[in-house]
Design a protein around this motif. Structure first.
Motif, mmCIF file in Angstrom:
data_model
loop_
_atom_site.group_PDB
_atom_site.id
_atom_site.type_symbol
_atom_site.label_atom_id
_atom_site.label_comp_id
_atom_site.label_asym_id
_atom_site.label_seq_id
_atom_site.Cartn_x
_atom_site.Cartn_y
_atom_site.Cartn_z
ATOM 1 N N TRP A 142 0.833 -1.201 0.000
ATOM 2 C CA TRP A 142 0.000 0.000 0.000
ATOM 3 C C TRP A 142 0.869 1.252 0.000
ATOM 4 O O TRP A 142 1.890 1.328 0.685
ATOM 5 N N SER A 143 0.419 2.234 -0.722
ATOM 6 C CA SER A 143 1.125 3.509 -0.804
ATOM 7 C C SER A 143 1.220 4.180 0.555
ATOM 8 O O SER A 143 0.285 4.113 1.362
ATOM 9 N N LEU A 144 2.335 4.856 0.811
ATOM 10 C CA LEU A 144 2.500 5.601 2.056
ATOM 11 C C LEU A 144 1.648 6.864 2.081
ATOM 12 O O LEU A 144 1.326 7.381 3.147
ATOM 13 N N VAL A 145 1.275 7.359 0.915
ATOM 14 C CA VAL A 145 0.527 8.617 0.816
ATOM 15 C C VAL A 145 -0.970 8.371 0.680
ATOM 16 O O VAL A 145 -1.780 9.029 1.332
ATOM 17 N N ASP A 146 -1.351 7.425 -0.166
ATOM 18 C CA ASP A 146 -2.761 7.125 -0.419
ATOM 19 C C ASP A 146 -3.025 5.670 -0.064
ATOM 20 O O ASP A 146 -2.630 4.761 -0.798
ATOM 21 N N GLU A 147 -3.705 5.443 1.047
ATOM 22 C CA GLU A 147 -3.920 4.066 1.518
ATOM 23 C C GLU A 147 -4.810 3.253 0.583
ATOM 24 O O GLU A 147 -4.853 2.022 0.667
ATOM 25 N N ASN A 148 -5.498 3.939 -0.327
ATOM 26 C CA ASN A 148 -6.355 3.230 -1.287
ATOM 27 C C ASN A 148 -5.624 2.841 -2.570
ATOM 28 O O ASN A 148 -6.191 2.164 -3.428
ATOM 29 N N PHE A 149 -4.377 3.298 -2.687
ATOM 30 C CA PHE A 149 -3.588 2.969 -3.879
ATOM 31 C C PHE A 149 -2.760 1.727 -3.570
ATOM 32 O O PHE A 149 -1.851 1.762 -2.747
ATOM 33 N N VAL A 150 -3.091 0.627 -4.245
ATOM 34 C CA VAL A 150 -2.483 -0.665 -3.939
ATOM 35 C C VAL A 150 -1.620 -1.144 -5.103
ATOM 36 O O VAL A 150 -2.021 -1.056 -6.272
#
Length: 233
Positions: A189-197
Motif C-alpha cells: 500500500w502507498s505511504l501517501v494514499d492508503e487506497n492505492f495498492v
C-alpha cells in the motif's frame, strides 16, 4: 532575521577587499532594485529577498542556499558556479539566466519562468534525474517497509524536479519484497494514499498525472532510481 537596506548593502560592498567573500547570512532584503549589481562571491545563505529586482545581477560563485526569492525578477542573472541548493524561487522570472556549473539540488522552481536558461554538463540537478526515453526500472517504498520494484515502460510519461524522486503515470509491479529481500509479498500500500495498492504482476496507472516536472508533490506514481534511495525515503 536582520533587515538590511539597499544603502547598507552598497556601503559594505564598497569597502570590500579584493577577493574577499562577503557574508550576508540570515539577512532580509525588501523592496529594492539591484539590477546589474555585482553580487559575486557572496554568501546569502538562509536569507530572504522580497519584492527585489535582480535583473542582470552577477551572483557568480555566490551562495543562495535555502534562500527565499519567491516572485522576484531574476532575468539574465549570472548564477555560474553558484550554490543554489534548496533555494525557493517559486514564480520567479528567470528568463535568460546562466546556471552553468551551479548546484540546484532541492531548489524549488514551481511556476518559475525558465525560458532561454543557460546550463551545461556541470549544472547539477537541473536536468531530469531519470532517463527521458526508453523503459526503466524504479523502486518505491510502501507501508510496513515493503519495497516495490516497478517497470516504467517506454511510453510512460515521467518527470523529476531537483531531487532524486521521480514520477510517472503508469508502471508494472515486478516484485514486492522486504528491505533485505528475505520475504516476498503479493501486494503493498502507498505511504501517501492508503487506497492505492500495488499488486505483483499488475499494472498501476494515474489518470490525472501532472506533467509539470517542477511540481514535485503532486499526482503521479513517485519512484526512485535505486533501491537505496527508495529505502532512505
Amino acid at each position: 532575521m536582520q533587515k538590511m537596506t539597499k544603502n547598507e548593502l552598497e556601503a559594505v560592498i564598497k569597502c570590500r577587499k579584493p577577493g574577499e567573500r562577503l557574508v550576508f547570512r540570515e539577512k532580509s532584503f525588501t523592496d529594492m532594485d539591484l539590477t546589474g549589481w555585482n553580487l559575486s562571491n557572496m554568501d546569502f545563505t538562509l536569507s530572504e529577498f522580497r519584492n527585489v529586482i535582480l535583473n542582470q545581477a552577477d551572483l557568480q560563485n555566490s551562495s543562495i542556499e535555502n534562500t527565499l526569492l519567491d516572485g522576484c525578477v531574476l532575468r539574465m542573472v549570472n548564477f555560474r558556479n553558484a550554490n543554489m541548493k534548496t533555494a525557493s524561487m517559486r514564480a520567479c522570472d528567470m528568463t535568460g539566466c546562466n546556471i552553468e556549473g551551479a548546484d540546484l539540488f532541492g531548489a524549488v522552481l514551481e511556476r518559475a519562468k525558465l525560458d532561454r536558461i543557460i546550463y551545461d554538463e556541470k549544472t547539477q540537478w537541473f536536468q531530469m534525474h531519470c532517463p527521458e526515453t526508453g523503459p526503466i526500472l524504479g523502486y518505491k517504498k510502501c507501508v510496513n517497509d515493503r519495497l516495490v520494484q516497478l517497470l516504467i515502460p517506454a511510453d510512460a510519461k515521467r518527470t523529476s524536479a531537483t531531487l532524486p524522486s521521480c514520477r510517472c503515470n503508469k508502471a508494472k509491479v515486478l516484485t514486492i519484497k522486504s528491505f533485505d529481500a528475505s520475504e516476498e509479498y503479493e501486494e503493498a500500500w502507498s505511504l501517501v494514499d492508503e487506497n492505492f495498492v500495488y499488486r505483483k504482476g499488475q499494472w498501476v496507472e494515474v489518470k490525472d498525472f501532472n506533467e509539470d516536472r517542477w511540481m514535485d508533490s503532486t499526482t503521479g506514481i513517485h519512484f526512485w532510481m535505486t533501491r537505496e534511495e527508495a529505502i532512505r525515503y
